[in-house]
Each structure stands twice: as C-alpha cells, then as structure tokens.
Design a protein around this motif. Structure first.
Motif, PDB file in Angstrom:
ATOM      1  N   ASP B  60       9.894  20.940  21.032  1.00  0.00           N
ATOM      2  CA  ASP B  60      11.141  20.716  20.282  1.00  0.00           C
ATOM      3  C   ASP B  60      10.809  20.679  18.797  1.00  0.00           C
ATOM      4  OD1 ASP B  60      13.400  19.802  19.011  1.00  0.00           O
ATOM      5  OD2 ASP B  60      13.896  18.356  20.592  1.00  0.00           O
ATOM      6  N   TYR B  61      11.381  21.619  18.061  1.00  0.00           N
ATOM      7  CA  TYR B  61      11.020  21.685  16.643  1.00  0.00           C
ATOM      8  C   TYR B  61      11.436  20.431  15.902  1.00  0.00           C
ATOM      9  CZ  TYR B  61      15.783  22.951  15.041  1.00  0.00           C
ATOM     10  OH  TYR B  61      17.124  22.953  14.736  1.00  0.00           O
ATOM     11  N   ARG B  62      12.455  19.714  16.426  1.00  0.00           N
ATOM     12  CA  ARG B  62      12.890  18.494  15.731  1.00  0.00           C
ATOM     13  C   ARG B  62      11.788  17.418  15.774  1.00  0.00           C
ATOM     14  NH1 ARG B  62      16.637  20.274  18.803  1.00  0.00           N
ATOM     15  NH2 ARG B  62      18.367  21.426  17.881  1.00  0.00           N
ATOM     16  N   GLN B  63      11.062  17.401  16.867  1.00  0.00           N
ATOM     17  CA  GLN B  63       9.908  16.482  16.924  1.00  0.00           C
ATOM     18  C   GLN B  63       8.871  16.838  15.851  1.00  0.00           C
ATOM     19  OE1 GLN B  63       9.030  16.879  21.282  1.00  0.00           O
ATOM     20  NE2 GLN B  63       8.809  14.650  21.092  1.00  0.00           N
ATOM     21  N   LEU B  65       9.461  18.232  13.066  1.00  0.00           N
ATOM     22  CA  LEU B  65      10.011  17.864  11.756  1.00  0.00           C
ATOM     23  C   LEU B  65       9.803  16.379  11.466  1.00  0.00           C
ATOM     24  CD1 LEU B  65      13.393  19.854  11.710  1.00  0.00           C
ATOM     25  CD2 LEU B  65      11.230  20.449  10.615  1.00  0.00           C
ATOM     26  N   ALA B  66       9.640  15.583  12.535  1.00  0.00           N
ATOM     27  CA  ALA B  66       9.460  14.141  12.341  1.00  0.00           C
ATOM     28  C   ALA B  66       8.028  13.793  11.909  1.00  0.00           C
ATOM     29  CB  ALA B  66       9.798  13.411  13.646  1.00  0.00           C
ATOM     30  N   GLN B  84      20.655  26.499  11.355  1.00  0.00           N
ATOM     31  CA  GLN B  84      20.502  25.137  11.869  1.00  0.00           C
ATOM     32  C   GLN B  84      19.094  24.595  11.624  1.00  0.00           C
ATOM     33  OE1 GLN B  84      23.123  23.295  13.201  1.00  0.00           O
ATOM     34  NE2 GLN B  84      21.598  21.689  12.828  1.00  0.00           N
ATOM     35  N   MET B  85      18.125  25.417  11.858  1.00  0.00           N
ATOM     36  CA  MET B  85      16.739  24.980  11.658  1.00  0.00           C
ATOM     37  C   MET B  85      16.469  24.634  10.201  1.00  0.00           C
ATOM     38  SD  MET B  85      14.771  27.714  14.090  1.00  0.00           S
ATOM     39  CE  MET B  85      14.632  27.473  15.867  1.00  0.00           C
ATOM     40  N   ASP B  88      18.132  21.322   9.393  1.00  0.00           N
ATOM     41  CA  ASP B  88      17.374  20.220   9.986  1.00  0.00           C
ATOM     42  C   ASP B  88      16.079  19.953   9.207  1.00  0.00           C
ATOM     43  OD1 ASP B  88      19.302  19.973  11.925  1.00  0.00           O
ATOM     44  OD2 ASP B  88      18.165  21.052  13.474  1.00  0.00           O
ATOM     45  N   ALA B  89      15.396  21.012   8.852  1.00  0.00           N
ATOM     46  CA  ALA B  89      14.125  20.839   8.134  1.00  0.00           C
ATOM     47  C   ALA B  89      14.371  20.230   6.762  1.00  0.00           C
ATOM     48  CB  ALA B  89      13.412  22.183   8.003  1.00  0.00           C
ATOM     49  N   ASN B  91      16.840  18.371   5.856  1.00  0.00           N
ATOM     50  CA  ASN B  91      17.218  16.968   6.019  1.00  0.00           C
ATOM     51  C   ASN B  91      16.018  16.088   6.381  1.00  0.00           C
ATOM     52  OD1 ASN B  91      19.873  17.351   5.308  1.00  0.00           O
ATOM     53  ND2 ASN B  91      20.545  17.772   7.420  1.00  0.00           N
ATOM     54  N   ALA B  92      14.982  16.719   6.943  1.00  0.00           N
ATOM     55  CA  ALA B  92      13.750  15.970   7.215  1.00  0.00           C
ATOM     56  C   ALA B  92      12.816  15.980   6.009  1.00  0.00           C
ATOM     57  CB  ALA B  92      13.049  16.573   8.429  1.00  0.00           C
TER      58      ALA B  92
END
Lengths: 367, 367, 367, 367
Positions: B60-63, B65-66, B84-85, B88-89, B91-92
């Motif tokens: 999961d790319y969101r992980q 990004l964390a 979207q990516m 998200d990036a 915002n991270a």
C-alpha cells in the motif's frame, strides 16, 4: 511527320527546365530528339540551340508549331502560360508535354484536357517523380506486398527558396512552395497509392522566413485523406538551409521504407578547396557537402522523356497525364482553402473563378 | 528527514517505468537513493526490492508515504492514478516526481499543482526529453544562435505499439498514441522554443492498423502554432514497423539540425545468431539491427533523476514541473478536439468535465 | 589515507588530458575527487586548480607526492616523463594512472611494472577505449555470440594532426600517428579479442602530407596476427581532413558490426552562423558539421576514472594495466620495424637499447 | 560488317555476367545490339537467346566467330578460357571485350594483347568500376582539385562468398577473393590516380571462415605503393556477412570523399513479408534490408558497354584495355607473392611459368 524513327521534339523555354529537357534526350537518345526550341527573349533560343546542338530556333513558339516536322512539344514556360500554349500546340496537331504544375486554374485544366482530346493528341504531364528510379523501386516493393497495406506515404521537398524572381511574386506564380514543390508531393502520394479517390485535404502553411520577399507560403504541411483509408503527407519548404532535400517515407502495417534522393545517394565529401558542382541549390562546394552523381538520371528525367516519346509512337501508354495534373490542381485548391479556414476541405472542390490558388488562403485567412 | 546526504526516494510502481527510476539512481547515485518501493500486486514490491537492492517494500503506497525517512516519491503508475497519488504524497509532505502524462484531466492537473503548492513540496514532471543529452545539445546550439530564429521544431516517436494491454483500452489510457507518446513531443516543442504562449493546435489522427485492438488513434500528426511565430510538429505512431524511432528536427532561418536517438546513435549490426538485447521494442536481434548502448543515459533518465534529487536539496530549480505537465494536458485536449472537428482549436481550452481526452475526438468526430 | 570515502586524486599535468581527468571526476563524482594538481609551468597548476575547484596545487610533482592525503596519481604529461613519474609515485606509495602510450621503451615499461609491484600499488593504464560505451556494447555482442567466431577487428582514428608542437618532433614524441593514436587501436584489438597471444605484425606507413613539419609517419596501416587465428587492423592518420574520426569494425563468421564515435553519434547540422563547440578538432562550426554531445561520456573517460577509483578501493580489479601498456609498446616496436624492413615481424620482440620506437622505421628504412 | 548503325555483338557465356552484358545493351540500346550468343552447355545458348530476344545462338563459340555480321565479342566465361577465346576472336577479326580478370598468367596477357594488336582489333577490358557513376563523380572531383594531392585511395568489396562452385576451387579459379574481387580494387586505384607507375605491393591474406570449402584466401588487404607517392588500399572479403559491400574512400591533403554503392544508395527498408529482390547476394528480403534500384546503371555496366560499342565505331578511345588488365595481373602476382613471403614485392615482377597466381602464396607461404 513520318511516324517512324525518333520522335521530333520542340521545346518552349530556354531556362532551367528547358535545359533538363534537352539534356534528357541526350542521355537517352534512342526514342526522341530535340529539333527546335522557342523562346521570346531575344537571343535565348539561338543560344540554347547552339549550346545543345539543336538545328532550329524561334522567338515565337507559334512559328515553331507551324513546323510540320515537329511531333511533340515540351512546355518549360511560366505556369500562367501553360494553358494557352497547350491549346495552341494541340490545335497545331502536336502532342504536348507540360511541366508541373499543369496550369493556374481548374478551368484551364479542363480546357487543356478537352482540347487535346478533341485534337487527338496526347497531353502528358511532366511529373518526373513517377519515373525517379529510387521512388519507383519503393513502389515496386509496395506493390509486391513488402509493407502489407500501406497506410501512409510522405514526400518532402525542401531548400532555401527558388532563384528566379517570379516565384516570389504570387501574382505570377499563383502560390508559394506548395504550388512550386507541393504539386510533386501531391502527385506522388496519389500515384504511389494507386490513384485512389481523394476524400479531404488538411493543410497548414505560413510565411516564416521570407516574409519580406513574398506573400507566398514558404513552409507547409499538407495531409490528404484517401478513400482507401490511407493518408498522404506532403511537406515542403523554401526555408530549409543546407541544400536540397527530396525524400519519401512509406509506412505499411507490415513494413516501412525510406528513400532519400540527395544525401541518401550522394558522396559524403569534405573539401578545403571546392570543386565543380555539388548538386542543385547546394550552398557551397567547400567544407562538408553531398555531391550528386548522374543527377538527371537519378531524378528520372531522361526516363520520363523517353517514355513520352514512346507514347507518341504508341509503344507505351502515358503514365502521367493531364488528368493527373488536374487532380493535383484540385488538391492545391483544397489545400490553400484548408490553410485559410484552418480546417479540412472535402473533395470535390467546386470553386470557380479563382485566379490564383493562393488567394484561397490569403483572402480567406481566418487564423 | 535529515535534509542532508543523498535524497531518500520511494517509488510507486514495479513495472517498466519503475525499473527505469531504480536503474537511473544506480547509474548516478551521488544525489539520490531508492529506499522503498510500493506496488499493490502481491509479491511485486518484494521482488522489485530484491532485484534492485532496495531495503523497504510495501503493498500500500499510503503506508510508504507514512515512512518519515522518505523525502521524494516517484510515481510510475497508470495515468488514472497520478492525481490521487500526488495529492496523498503532497499531504504526507513528500516531494513528488510524476511520470508522463501528468494526469487525465485539466481539473486533476490543477488539483495536483495546487495541493503541492499548499504543502510546500515540489511537483516535478518526469519529461526526460528535457534531459536527453543529444536533444539538449540541439537546444544549446539553437540558444547559441546556430540556426538564427527557429521557425519549426519537430519531434517524432514511433514503434509498433505498446506491450501492456491497458494502453489499448481507451477507458484506462485516456487516449492512443498521442496520449502515450505525443505528450513527449508537445512538451519537447514547447521547451525547445523557450516555453512561448501557445496559440492554436491542428491535429490529424486515425486508427490505421490496430483497429481490431483499440479505438485509440495509432498514428497522428499534431501541429502547434506558437505566439512567437514558430510551429511545433509532433508525429507519433503505434503502426511503424522495424523498431523504435525517436528523433527531432530543428529548422531555423539560419540552419537546421537533426537528432536521432536510435538509428542515429546505434551500431549497425548484422547477426546470424542473435544476441542479448538490441533496444526497446526491437523486433529481433537477428539480421540487421541497431543495438543501443547506455540506453538510459542516452535517454537522459539518470540525469533527470539526479536533477530532481538536487532540486529537493535546493541545489537546482526544477526544469520540468506540474505546470509543464498541465500545458501538455491542455494541448492534448486541443489536439483531440481538433482531430474531431477537422480544424484548428484555439487556446486556452475552456472545456470542463472531460473524462478522457480522446472523447473529444471519438464523440465529436465529424470527419 | 583513510581508505574510505572518495579516493583522493592528484593530477600531474595541466593541459588537454589533465582537463579530461578533472572533468571526468566531476561527471561521476561518487568514487573519486581531485584534491591536487601539479604542473611545472609557472601559474599553470594554480590556474587549473581555480578552473576546476581543486584545493591544492604544486609546481613540483614530487611535492604533491609527499602529501599523505593523496591516494592516486594520474599522469597527463609528455610520454618521455611517464616512467620517472610512475616510479616516483609508486615509491611514494601512490596508486598510478598513466596516460597512453605507457612510456617510450620496453625497458621503461618493465621498470614501471616492477616498481609498482614491489611497492604494492596499482599501475593502471588509461586506455579509455576499454570503457567507450559504444565499443563496450560491440564487445558484449561479440561475447554473446552475435558474430560467431570473430576473425577481424579494425579500429580507425584519423584527423588532420595534433595541435601541440611536440607531437611533430619525433625526438620528443618517439613516433608519429602510430605512436600517438595507433596505441589505442593496438590495445583495442587485443582487448576486444580477449587478449590472445600476438604472433606477428605487418605495418605500412609513410609521411604523405606533413613532410615539411615532421619526420614522423602521418598515415599508417598496421595488421596484427593473433595466435587464435584472428587479425587486428589499425588504421591511423594525421592527414585526414574534415574533423575527427574514431570508429571500429568487427567481422565474425556469423555477423558484423560497426561503431562510429563521431559522425555515428552526432547531430547532422547546418549553420550559417556557427555556434559554440562541435567536437574535438572540428574544422569549423559553420556549414555542415557533426556536433558531439556528452563527449567525455561517449569516449568513456568518466567511466574509466570511476573504475580506477573503485580499483583503489578494491571494489573492482583493474581492466587496463601496465601489462596492457607493455603489450602495446611491444607491438609499436614491431610495427615500426615492420614498416622499416617492409615485412612481417614476429613477436616477441627482443630489441634492446631502442631510444624511440620510430627509429626502427627511420633508421632501417629499406623501402 | 557495315561499319554503320549499331554495333553487332556476340556474347560468349550464358550465366551471371552474360546476363549483365545482354541487359546492359537493352538499357542503352542506341550504340550496340546483341545478335548472337554462344554457350557449350546444351540448351543454355538457346534459352538465353529466347530470354533476351537474341536472334542467333551457338553451342560452339568458334561457329559464332565465323558469322560475318558480328563485330564485337564479349567474353563472360571462366578465367582460364579468356586467353584462347580472345586469340580466336581476334584471329576472326572481331573486337574483344573480356571480363575481369583478364586471364590467368602474364604470358597469356601478353599473347592476348599482341594478337589483338596484330589483327587490328580492339582488346577492351571489362572493368566496370571505370564507369560506375558514383565513382566517376569522385574522380571528377579529385581531378577538379577538390582534395588537393590525393595520397590514398581505397576500394573495398565484400560479401559472404560466390555462389558458383568453381570459385572455391583454386585450380579452376587461380585464386580466392583477391583474384575474384581484388582485381577490381587494383584497377580502381590505378585508374583513379591517373595510372602512375607501381613501385611495390604489400599484401596480407588468410583463409578465415571458409577453410573447409577452399584453399583460397577469403579475406585480404593489399597495399600498393605508387611512384607518385600515393598508396592504394584494396580490401576484399568472402567472409563478410550481411550482404554486398562495394565502396571507396579517397584521401587528399585537402579533403576526403566516400562513396558507397550499396547501403549508400539504397532504400533503408523493413519488411515483415519480404519482396521481390533486394540486391545481389542479399541474405534476405525480410527484416531490415537495403534494396538497390537500377542496379546495373549504378554499377555502370550499360555505360561501359555503350562506351565499348562507341570505341568500335571509333567515336571514343578505349578507357579500359588489355594493358590495364595486364597491370592488374602483375599486381595480383606481386600480391600473392607478398602474402607468401610476408613482405613487400617490388615491381616489375619477372616471374615466369606461374600456373595460378595463388601458387605464389600457397607454395611460398613462410608465415
């Protein structure tokens, strides 16, 4: 006229193209011979006759037409004179070879075709690309199936502009580089694809470099949609430095071929001192150059003239006719109009009363 | 994040483009290093990490990004996921490198640019042609005055079609060859000419060879008029046999240059037996081929990624940004619309609610 | 010396080759960095250090050798100084990169190799053709079996003669174009074929164009028979107009490949006005030219220097050594002798007391 | 014999070269016409006559020589028959065109020249490179001073070996690739430089690829020193894959030119499906190929035959004579001997009683 032996030819003109006609019959002399030349400029016809060893010369082409020995006339005069000369020659019973473009207007084209038909003489259109050996080989390969279905044919012709002053004056030329060289590309694509019906034309043009010299376009791209689903692309320029370019690209679903008449055939050469002659419109013979060899042969001029002479003797059927020239003329109309309105123009074109094709661009320019 | 040392990079994706990103940082490692990869397909990220020696992998790319270590994300995912990516990036708090084309719609482009601006991160557009050494040399010569005023720039990119299935499905790709490769040419012409205002776009396209596989165009010519009086010409094909073609032509009133990335750099080679690798999309390694050397370097990918890493360290200013990608997107809209209506489309384009650029052709096709 | 981090490099020299060394470490900086330069000419070392951002500079290279920080020396000085500098550097515990040709005599070569061996330092031979990306690709294909058994390898290097005066004086240079550029071709053929035993050398040379400037040969063909049944052909010229030529041909029973470093990679360009830089030894930037891009990278210099730095860190094993340079030297002896006697010379060559390789031609010239 | 009209020609032979002769007179028919053909193989002459529309055919060439209509004989038979056929034709009062190489031995050459002289007929040597349009252009430029003093001329001719079995049998052929194709290069260099005195020959040859098929050399380099200070380089191979190569390089102190008859004139072509004919010895018509156009014209065969016919009519003076062929023969002797002894051979060569030139290599091979 004996109807035997070598066809007796009279040339109208004494400049660049006339020279090519005379030289071409010397290279392949067995079917035709030049016996007369006519040019209105004092001394030109005589000088030309001496230079090429031609027995007769005239200042009035009508006098030449009266000579019963002459069987075929080649017209190497400005575009605006083609129609009248053709009609006169046909009425004198001579076969006609007319340089490109065929004429100025569609009405002229119709008149030329009709007159020759009535008089029973041939109207042959001097599109040498149909005889250019390298391009003929490309077509042979295509016809043998090398590329499967051909979906795109492209012809490009570029240099830095013509030498003669009248080309730059759209009143005398009827148009810029599309009129001057695009007529080759239009004819080429049509011929290469087997003369399919033409659906529409989309053209983009502009005067990019020579705006102080001319109102004519000096660079253009013309895209032709054919009814068989293929497209033709014609790219021309009077604004390309570095010498002459004349080349084609053929794309099929099963293959591709490229043919370059100049750099692709020439001898890459470096000279500190220069030498006699590189190639038409070469900027120099010093430094790196690409000299041509057997220039006329590689263009196909002698083969073309031999073919026309054979046609007169009924040994061959004309492969480049007034009808071909008329098709080109119609595409020229459509292309200038397309550039003017910034959109596709469907064929057939039913415009009448146009004086110069370029007016369809200049007077309708919206974009 | 230390803000020192080599920039820590996370890649989203595990296919063709992701490989290029990873390899590029290996070729020029002194400014950036890949520390993580994310791919949703089970096993892909792990396999990729092993192959390239990357310490961390995620499904999961969101992980990813964390992970606080990561400073820059490169997006090598399908076009429809770019927006979207990126959001998200950003915002991270990660800098973003996004593959071409930037996204699907102008609205997405605006959102991406705005979000990155607000978050204070860089949005970098992965147009490698801005870094292609041979093309950079052409631009340097132009900027040094070699060609005087440049009036035409052309970029061509042709092969026989992409391998991945989704390219052929316009619902997933948003368009055919213009969307896939024309985005390069559009960006190139604009960049080469110094980013002048774009006046209008005229485009011709068709599906000539792969009609049974796709509704997308497989061959197109796109002509861009710039406010500085120059034109750009973009030619793309998924229907050209014989391998990959990527080349440019630059025309100025004072000169001309040509740059061919493939045949023009390669080793003309004949092999009875074949060998390891010729070049991307080469049909064979037997017979006559043109094998490439240092393929990524000659495309400019490592130089591009090094530049982006330097931008993150504020050593350099991004030379390929979200704004560049947005310009390309607008020209894509205009080009598909132009092909649909068969005429020029003026910029700016104020179309909203478009889902896929190609719909402007497919749904408005008059000609 | 820390034995960690980037290898600290000192350059001896401040001219053409020294510039290449310094630039190369800038292009690929992650393994090595230049920290010092030495040149006896007043001001040269200081100017060089400023130009390249090098911290230390010396007029006496021996002083530089005393600097404990420096781990590797690159020698970019005239041929006649190579041996002494190498010995001094080795005795100071520095690794040595020596420019081509390795030295003047076989005795010097033996001394250099022996001294470095004893001191436990690396003697690396700066033959960049082993790292030229295009040539490396050719070798990879050959090693992959593309051409079956390779029976002939050819390397050509031609231009109109060096700029520096000392090349023309055989007392200082030791020989003409074979010594200057043939050393590349000899090394190339040997390396490409996998370093097989050399059986014999047949060489033809002459002074064709520059006889008023030099007693050295300005054009030569050198044919090397290898014990594996293949031949190497080395063609060099200082008499070829039109710019630099550096290319190879590889012939196997199953195929053939050609690689051209200059025209074959460059942008064919026409300019009325000229521009910044075309390529080493280009006669002009006006007219038709072939400008190079990323010149050093395409030659392989940065890759070569990176490799040498990695060798110092024991990450890689030297691929170009003093032993390679000695082989070249022996072939140079054989080639000059062959040209002198007009016949083949068998290896090994057991000539001693030769001062300059060219004497074997000049003093024994029978034909 | 009428001594007027087109020269009446009889061909001896019915294979590859005989076809070229017949086709050449068809391409340029105005000076000569083939009226008879002779071939001993049953049916061959008749088939040939039908194929080319030749009125008469014979199985015994002596019968053809008895035909009073025939004015000129062309000999397209194996090398070992040239001398006897020439003598017979001369004694029958026919002019002779003899294919290359002129014969097997110097004694034969002398006999042929002497007999033709005595009988008052022309002995013309069919070296078409003297008429190859691209090479003729190179010579014209050289003669115009483009390159200043020419110091080196090179001619290369390479393919993967002849089709006919007798070439591989040195007893029948007299030698390998040097005999077969090197005779062209030797003649070319000599002609190009203006037929200067030949000082010496240095030749390197070997059997690299086809050792199981032949004792003849399949690859060679031959270097000729001329008394005017220039050198000629002849490179030939029967071991080069990828199709036919025929090209020249000309080096002068003031410039350089290159001419490539095959790839340099052809259409770069990719075909999935193949097509009719690419070029002599092309390995395939699928994949990438370089199809030739107007092959005979580009070699110069029709121009050569036209010239010979004009010579018979005393309109021109032979530019390729038995004396030229004898010079080539002497260089062949010297070259084989040079390869045998591994050293230069001075001219004139006074060797007598040699049966086959290659024996000078095979029987004296020291190295």
């Amino acid at each position: 006229m004996s109807n035997k032996g070598r066809v007796k030819v009279g040339i109208i003109g004494s400049q660049f193209e006339a020279d090519i006609h005379a030289e071409s019959f010397k290279i392949l002399p067995e079917e035709g011979e030049v016996v007369a030349v006519a040019s209105p400029t004092p001394g030109n016809a005589e000088g030309f006759s001496r230079k090429h060893g031609i027995p007769k010369f005239f200042t009035d082409y009508r006098q030449m037409l009266a000579d019963p020995e002459i069987e075929m006339i080649t017209i190497a005069a400005p575009n605006s004179l083609h129609a009248q000369m053709t009609v006169d020659a046909a009425n004198a019973g001579k076969h006609v070879v007319c340089e490109k473009p065929l004429c100025m207007t569609l009405e002229e084209a119709d008149l030329m075709i009709e007159t020759c038909r009535k008089q029973g003489v041939l109207l042959m259109y001097a599109e040498e690309l149909f005889f250019t050996p390298k391009y003929v080989k490309a077509k042979q390969m295509a016809d043998q199936g090398a590329f499967g279905k051909v979906y795109m044919v492209k012809q490009l012709e570029k240099h830095f502009g013509p030498h003669a002053a009248w080309f730059w004056d759209v009143k005398r030329s009827g148009g810029g580089v599309l009129m001057d060289m695009g007529c080759h590309g239009i004819a080429f694509c049509w011929w290469f694809l087997g003369r399919p019906e033409i659906k529409s034309v989309l053209c983009h043009m502009g005067t990019y470099v020579h705006g102080q010299k001319t109102k004519g376009e000096d660079d253009c791209i013309c895209i032709i949609d054919f009814a068989n689903g293929a497209k033709g692309v014609v790219e021309d320029s009077w604004a390309r430095r570095g010498g002459m370019e004349d080349r084609i690209e053929v794309y099929g679903e099963g293959g591709v071929t490229y043919a370059d008449l100049h750099m692709g055939n020439a001898l890459p050469t470096y000279s500190e001192y220069g030498y006699g002659y590189a190639v038409e419109k070469a900027p120099s013979t010093k430094g790196w150059t690409w000299p041509v060899f057997e220039e006329l042969w590689n263009y196909g001029f002698p083969q073309e003239m031999r073919h026309f002479a054979r046609c007169v003797r009924r040994k061959e059927t004309p492969q480049a006719t007034g009808e071909d020239g008329r098709v080109v003329q119609e595409v020229l109309y459509a292309a200038y109009r397309s550039a003017g309105i910034g959109g596709k123009v469907m064929l057939p074109v039913r415009l009448k009363g146009i004086k110069r094709p370029i007016d369809l661009w200049l007077e309708n320019r919206k974009v």
